[in-house]
Enzyme design. Sequence first.
Site: not given
Ligand code: GRF
Length: 190
Positions: A18, A20, A87-88, A104, A106, A176
Amino acid sequence: MSNRLKAYRIAVFVSGGGSNLQALIDAQKSSRFRSEIVLVVSDNPSAYALERAKKEKIETLVSRNEQEIISFLRSNQVDLIVLAGYLKVVGGEILSLYSQRIINIHPSLLPQYGGMGMYGIRVHEAVFAAKEKQSGATVHYVTSVVDGGDIIVQKAVDISNCQNAVEIQQRVLAIEHQILSEGIKILEDI
Ligand code: GRF
């Protein structure tokens, strides 16, 4: 109300640590966008992202059931979904209910290093193996084509001195954290 004052009620979908989500929480607190995170959804009950949400008193839902997720989205009047390390693959009904309202983050410069199976450290391993001089991150609309939606914002970063995939991952993660909130701001001002 004109779009210029548009503010979304955001659900953030997570699966992992988490960072992000935390960047979005911090950006909301510093008024980098007008929208509000009202729900965090995870497929993974042990995702640390859920702890981050609870600390901020944001409602959380742990579920893999599309109908259950949809009813929580509805009861919270969510009108923008942000996938942040989710991831789903998002189900077809949510995709059609939230057409052009799911974004999203990426960890590559799409369309390079995207698509099925390209997530997490795998992306950076492929970038490192290809001896790329730069990488970066992309915020894009989510469609039925994995990582195929229109790009909203993208930022590159120099990785020519990175010694391995983990160093690339760390450098890209910082990008990100910057551009996901920029993507929300762009949608508010469209
Ligand atoms: C990160 O590697 C990001 O690039 C991808 O999901 C992964 C998890 O990041 N989108 P987070 O720390 O759970 O946000």
